[in-house]
Design a protein around this motif. Structure first.
Motif, PDB file in Angstrom:
ATOM      1  N   HIS A 166      41.622 -17.452 -23.503  1.00 52.41           N
ATOM      2  CA  HIS A 166      41.608 -16.117 -23.542  1.00 52.41           C
ATOM      3  C   HIS A 166      43.152 -15.941 -24.423  1.00 52.41           C
ATOM      4  O   HIS A 166      43.986 -16.909 -24.222  1.00 52.41           O
ATOM      5  CB  HIS A 166      41.626 -15.146 -22.248  1.00 52.41           C
ATOM      6  CG  HIS A 166      41.757 -13.980 -22.415  1.00 52.41           C
ATOM      7  ND1 HIS A 166      42.825 -13.053 -22.167  1.00 52.41           N
ATOM      8  CD2 HIS A 166      40.786 -12.983 -22.801  1.00 52.41           C
ATOM      9  CE1 HIS A 166      42.446 -11.814 -22.468  1.00 52.41           C
ATOM     10  NE2 HIS A 166      41.262 -11.730 -22.643  1.00 52.41           N
ATOM     11  N   THR A 167      43.669 -14.627 -24.910  1.00 55.88           N
ATOM     12  CA  THR A 167      44.916 -14.447 -25.268  1.00 55.88           C
ATOM     13  C   THR A 167      45.960 -14.620 -24.370  1.00 55.88           C
ATOM     14  O   THR A 167      45.864 -14.143 -23.263  1.00 55.88           O
ATOM     15  CB  THR A 167      44.836 -13.290 -26.387  1.00 55.88           C
ATOM     16  OG1 THR A 167      46.200 -12.901 -26.957  1.00 55.88           O
ATOM     17  CG2 THR A 167      44.529 -11.919 -25.422  1.00 55.88           C
ATOM     18  N   GLY A 168      47.062 -15.076 -24.689  1.00 60.51           N
ATOM     19  CA  GLY A 168      48.185 -15.574 -23.767  1.00 60.51           C
ATOM     20  C   GLY A 168      47.925 -16.601 -22.827  1.00 60.51           C
ATOM     21  O   GLY A 168      48.770 -16.795 -21.872  1.00 60.51           O
ATOM     22  N   SER A 169      47.079 -17.395 -22.924  1.00 68.62           N
ATOM     23  CA  SER A 169      46.594 -18.415 -22.088  1.00 68.62           C
ATOM     24  C   SER A 169      47.369 -19.754 -22.456  1.00 68.62           C
ATOM     25  O   SER A 169      47.400 -20.591 -21.421  1.00 68.62           O
ATOM     26  CB  SER A 169      45.210 -18.849 -22.177  1.00 68.62           C
ATOM     27  OG  SER A 169      44.804 -19.253 -23.484  1.00 68.62           O
ATOM     28  N   GLY A 170      48.341 -19.778 -23.291  1.00 66.10           N
ATOM     29  CA  GLY A 170      49.034 -20.847 -23.462  1.00 66.10           C
ATOM     30  C   GLY A 170      48.630 -21.946 -24.570  1.00 66.10           C
ATOM     31  O   GLY A 170      49.257 -22.970 -24.569  1.00 66.10           O
ATOM     32  N   LYS A 171      47.924 -21.338 -25.419  1.00 66.49           N
ATOM     33  CA  LYS A 171      47.215 -22.397 -26.478  1.00 66.49           C
ATOM     34  C   LYS A 171      48.532 -22.801 -27.339  1.00 66.49           C
ATOM     35  O   LYS A 171      48.542 -23.988 -27.990  1.00 66.49           O
ATOM     36  CB  LYS A 171      45.953 -21.774 -27.301  1.00 66.49           C
ATOM     37  CG  LYS A 171      44.926 -21.359 -26.336  1.00 66.49           C
ATOM     38  CD  LYS A 171      43.800 -20.824 -27.045  1.00 66.49           C
ATOM     39  CE  LYS A 171      43.843 -19.531 -27.816  1.00 66.49           C
ATOM     40  NZ  LYS A 171      44.406 -18.472 -27.014  1.00 66.49           N
ATOM     41  N   SER A 172      49.246 -21.555 -28.123  1.00 62.32           N
ATOM     42  CA  SER A 172      50.010 -21.813 -29.108  1.00 62.32           C
ATOM     43  C   SER A 172      51.141 -22.747 -28.567  1.00 62.32           C
ATOM     44  O   SER A 172      51.920 -23.707 -28.994  1.00 62.32           O
ATOM     45  CB  SER A 172      50.501 -20.588 -29.633  1.00 62.32           C
ATOM     46  OG  SER A 172      49.463 -20.075 -30.292  1.00 62.32           O
ATOM     47  N   THR A 173      51.591 -22.420 -27.367  1.00 59.21           N
ATOM     48  CA  THR A 173      52.667 -22.988 -26.639  1.00 59.21           C
ATOM     49  C   THR A 173      52.354 -24.461 -26.305  1.00 59.21           C
ATOM     50  O   THR A 173      53.001 -25.487 -26.545  1.00 59.21           O
ATOM     51  CB  THR A 173      52.859 -22.763 -25.130  1.00 59.21           C
ATOM     52  OG1 THR A 173      53.059 -21.312 -25.337  1.00 59.21           O
ATOM     53  CG2 THR A 173      53.997 -23.123 -24.433  1.00 59.21           C
ATOM     54  N   LEU A 174      51.009 -24.861 -26.028  1.00 63.25           N
ATOM     55  CA  LEU A 174      50.493 -26.226 -26.114  1.00 63.25           C
ATOM     56  C   LEU A 174      50.702 -27.094 -27.321  1.00 63.25           C
ATOM     57  O   LEU A 174      51.224 -28.054 -27.466  1.00 63.25           O
ATOM     58  CB  LEU A 174      49.118 -26.191 -25.472  1.00 63.25           C
ATOM     59  CG  LEU A 174      48.312 -27.549 -25.221  1.00 63.25           C
ATOM     60  CD1 LEU A 174      48.965 -28.321 -24.474  1.00 63.25           C
ATOM     61  CD2 LEU A 174      46.977 -27.394 -24.919  1.00 63.25           C
TER      62      LEU A 174
END
Ligand code: ATP
Ligand code: MG
Lengths: 290, 265
Positions: free
Chosen positions: A41-49
């Motif tokens: 979901h949006t904000g789940s940390g994908k881009s951070t990962l």
């Protein structure tokens, strides 16, 4: 090149009132040569990962292993450059990174930074311009005179021209027209197959994840909650709904059909082709919903 | 990378300082800036420092956070400190190492100037940390209103200010994103010769300018379609209210100034 995250945590703005923990105890393994889709979901940390995969962010806890290199909190910036040559990232809205006076130079920027000879960089740039289906004469144009979709292609070419071993894609087709999306996604898949490239795709499209990936990671609230092949991940729609995720359209259709025909849920149909084959087989048997 | 910046950030809260009217805070800070220059001996500088610390306490902003955010300014403070130490040659000789001579007066001036710098930066940071950009510009607009008589574009100035303040965090985030995108393409700002480093800034600045201009255009269009016609006849949604806190704050400041006046040498 295998990539593994071990007990990785990341906190933005640590030690300030704006502190925000975006990753908690993430344990992930991305096998060499796999096509891994990361959904969440949006904000789940994908881009951070993703930003941990080439050392743009250093974990505030745990270890990131990229091939033979280890990245931890203490790793120095200088040690990260070799990783960045091997791991190319196409960011969300990559067209924001264009800056050169013409498209050719912009695409050559990455390769030149990583020590590719001028001639070779130019040859690569021209090759990728063609490969991405950009119109003739684009090379000499200013990137700012192109349409949004063309700028996106130039930016993607800029990363592909680095010819990385691992290609990381953060929603690369968001905001493109349907035909363009498919074209670019097919291109990535082709490269993945031909060059034996490890591909990591962050996407909100369950259809893309189901069609292209052979491995999936589901993120929720900064944690990796599920990993496995798409066939497994999409088998349990209820569990996905808990993480505010859905199943591909083909699977929802299949489930409706099964319900109507009184069949037990079978292995999910990941592509339209699989769905068609499944339906044809079932109808051929003389079954089917009335 | 940019996330540690304190300057221009606003931390919502409910302290005494947060609840002051922006007008009184602005007046307070302006008078305080002038008052800083009254101090000229150890007691008066100590008073300034103590008063600043008290203000920080009253705002409930974490001191560690403030100090952490001061790092960029610390460099400037350290630089002026060293300048004074090495170039003032009055008073007793305190210390000598080769050609380096440190005099009592130099040390004293160095410390004074550093304190002056520090309290100025702390107080102005406190203003922006405890007052939302919108309130600051509202307050400023009201305070500057008399200047309208001499055709000074008060409303336009306030609007420009609020827009720039509003976009500082956005631009920071954007810088961070572009920086990362270029780092991923092998650009390297933190090593190489001076010339290489300056060249490495271009891939950062060009996209930043492009997006700033795009944003400005979008904003202008958005304002126009929503019927923005300048300040003429515009009313306010947020009303400013002056209460006992504001009067108290200014009275305390007055007391401090009087004390400074008597304490200075
Ligand atoms: N630069 C930053 N500073 C502070 N917090 C951040 C920053 N970037 C992201 N976050 C926070 O970290 C969390 C994870 O963000 P992230 O961008 O990784 O999500 P995402 O899964 O990529 O979302 P999306 O699908 O919307 O792109 C979010 O709660 C976000 O608010
Ligand atoms: Mg994202």
């Amino acid at each position: 090149m295998d990539i593994a995250l071990e007990q990785v945590g990341y906190t933005y703005a640590a030690g300030t009132p704006f502190q925000k923990q975006a990753l908690h105890d993430v344990n992930v393994r991305i096998p060499s040569g796999s096509y891994t889709a990361i959904i969440g979901h949006t904000g789940s940390g994908k881009s951070t990962l993703l930003q941990h995969l080439n050392g743009l962010l250093k974990p505030t806890a745990g270890i990131v292993r990229i091939g033979d290199t280890q990245v931890t909190k203490e790793t120095k910036g200088k040690q990260l450059k070799p990783i960045r040559r091997k791991v190319g990232i196409v960011f969300q809205f990559p067209e924001h990174q264009l800056f050169e006076e013409n498209v050719l130079k912009d695409i050559m920027f990455g390769p030149l930074n990583f020590g590719v000879e001028e001639e070779e960089a130019k040859a690569r740039a021209l090759r990728w311009i063609e490969r991405l289906g950009l119109p003739e004469g684009t090379a000499e144009k200013s990137p700012f005179d192109l349409s949004g979709g063309q700028m996106r292609r130039v930016a993607i070419a800029g990363v592909l021209a680095m010819e990385p071993d691992v290609l990381v894609l953060d929603e690369p087709t968001a905001g493109l027209d349907p035909a363009g999306r498919k074209e670019i996604m097919d291109l990535f898949y082709e490269l993945h197959e031909q060059r034996d490239m490890t591909t990591i795709l962050v996407t909100h499209s369950m259809e893309d994840a189901a069609r292209y990936a052979d491995h999936m990671i589901v993120m929720h609230d900064g944690m990796d909650v599920l990993q496995g092949p798409p066939g497994e991940v999409f088998a349990d729609a209820e569990r996905l709904a808990e993480w505010r995720l859905g199943v591909p359209r083909t699977v929802s259709f299949q489930r409706l059909y099964e319900e109507g025909a009184g069949l037990p849920p079978g292995p999910p149909a990941l592509t339209e082709e699989q769905l068609a084959a499944y339906l044809a087989a079932d109808l051929g048997k003389g079954g089917g919903a009335s | 990378m940019m996330e540690k910046m304190v300057f221009g950030r606003y931390i919502p809260g409910d302290s005494f300082v947060h609840r002051l009217d922006p007008r009184s805070k602005l007046i307070f800070v302006f008078i305080f800036i002038a008052a800083v220059f009254l101090a000229n001996n150890t007691v008066s500088y100590a008073l300034l420092l103590a008063f600043t610390l008290l203000s920080i306490l009253a705002s409930k902003v974490r001191i560690g956070f403030l100090i952490g955010g001061l790092k960029p300014v610390m460099f400037l403070i350290a630089f002026t400190f060293l300048l004074h130490i090495f170039f003032t040659k009055e008073g007793d000789l305190l210390f000598q190492l080769g050609f380096l001579k440190i005099y009592e007066e130099g040390l004293r001036q160095g410390i004074y100037i550093s304190i002056r710098f520090l309290v100025l930066v702390l107080m102005t940071s406190l203003l922006t940390l405890t007052t939302s950009p919108i309130s600051i510009t509202d307050g400023l607009e009201v305070l500057l209103n008399p200047l309208k008589k001499v055709k000074f574009p008060v409303h336009e100035l306030a609007l420009m200010m609020s827009i720039s303040l509003r976009f500082i965090p956005t631009l920071m985030d954007e810088t961070d994103k572009i920086l990362k995108a270029q780092l991923a393409r092998g650009s390297d700002i933190s090593s190489g010769t001076m010339k290489e480093r300056i060249q490495a800034v271009v891939p950062l600045l060009v996209p930043l300018f492009v997006s700033a201009f795009k944003r400005a255009e979008d904003l202008a269009v958005a304002m126009e379609v929503r019927g923005y016609r300048g300040g003429e006849g515009r009313t306010r949604y947020r009303q400013l209210k002056w209460d006992w806190r504001d009067t108290t704050a200014l009275l305390i400041l007055l007391a401090v100034i009087v004390a400074l006046w008597f304490l200075r040498g």
